[in-house]
Design an enzyme around this catalytic site. Structure first.
Site, PDB file in Angstrom:
ATOM      1  N   ASP A   8       0.756  -1.246  -0.086  1.00  0.00           N
ATOM      2  CA  ASP A   8       0.085   0.108  -0.040  1.00  0.00           C
ATOM      3  C   ASP A   8       1.017   1.122  -0.116  1.00  0.00           C
ATOM      4  OD1 ASP A   8      -2.092  -1.592   0.437  1.00  0.00           O
ATOM      5  OD2 ASP A   8      -2.528  -1.158   2.151  1.00  0.00           O
ATOM      6  N   ASP A 128     -16.072  -3.826  -0.690  1.00  0.00           N
ATOM      7  CA  ASP A 128     -15.038  -3.322   0.363  1.00  0.00           C
ATOM      8  C   ASP A 128     -16.562  -3.151   1.451  1.00  0.00           C
ATOM      9  OD1 ASP A 128     -12.571  -3.337  -0.218  1.00  0.00           O
ATOM     10  OD2 ASP A 128     -12.585  -1.164  -1.010  1.00  0.00           O
TER      11      ASP A 128
END
Length: 241
Positions: A8, A128
């Site tokens: 990330d 998500d």
């Protein structure tokens, strides 16, 4: 089952967040390309790269870094701000093999259908959710969509694979929400990649036991903190550990 080490990127650095919160950041490496090389040296066969800046801004902000990672020779799955066909073309040209769509699954279904028609199984629906409800805009906004409701819509749009993240579990190292994945496996034929909460080798084994439809697992903090060894996780992904 593919093991995806997560990289990330925020402000050009490798970070992990807790539950997607930008105020709960841990920096693990100042150089994402160096981190990618480390995971490859430890046996990574795929990499999952997220442009956190891009997820907030609405378009990739670290594509140059992603291109350098893709040039290392291991296939890259990438998401974060992929919200137009022009951006998808740039990302594909950068060498990315799978492109993860998130916010547009809710806000731009016609774009999702067009992307699936053009790129097929290279498009991944990044679903998500928090408490069973889909979140968008870099996890900052909730929606009224339930996960299974959205997945049914995605099937009609031509989505061929999906990555599902339980936000409450993400970065917390508290184990996986197996119930959510069992439910998805039972409700859709779309191959699923699990994300959020994977902490131990047993977590990987238990996901593998759900069968071939559970095609991958994204692992982040557990690898960076050392509670899970990447080489062992890769073996478990083959049912060998």
């Amino acid at each position: 089952m593919i093991i995806f080490p997560a990289i990330d990127i925020l402000d050009g650095k490798v970070v992990r967040l807790r539950q997607g919160r930008l105020d709960a950041v841990t920096v693990y490496n100042d150089d994402p390309v160096d981190q990618a090389k480390r995971w490859i040296d430890q046996g990574a066969e795929w990499l999952h790269v997220v442009d956190l800046d891009g997820a907030v801004l609405g378009e990739p902000a670290n594509l140059g870094i992603v291109e350098r990672i893709a040039a290392l020779g291991v296939p890259v799955q990438f998401g974060g701000g992929l919200r137009s066909m022009e951006v998808l073309e740039r990302v594909a040209d950068a060498g990315v093999k799978r492109m993860v769509l998130g916010t547009t699954l809710v806000t731009k279904p016609a774009f999702v259908a067009e992307a699936c028609e053009r790129y097929g199984s290279a498009i991944v629906a990044g679903v998500d959710a928090r408490d069973g409800r889909v979140a968008i805009q870099g996890w900052r906004e909730g929606t009224e969509y339930g996960v299974l409701e959205l997945v049914q819509d995605l099937e009609l749009l031509g989505v061929k694979r999906m990555a599902y993240t339980d936000i409450a579990k993400d970065g917390m190292q508290t184990g996986v929400n197996y119930g959510a994945y069992r439910a998805l496996v039972g409700q859709t034929l779309i191959p699923i990649t699990a994300s959020g909460g994977v902490t131990t080798l047993d977590d990987v084994r238990d996901l593998y036991a759900l069968g071939p439809q559970l095609e991958g697992v994204i692992i982040g903090r557990a690898l960076y903190e050392g509670s899970l060894d990447l080489a062992e996780a890769v073996r478990a992904g083959y049912g060998e550990a």
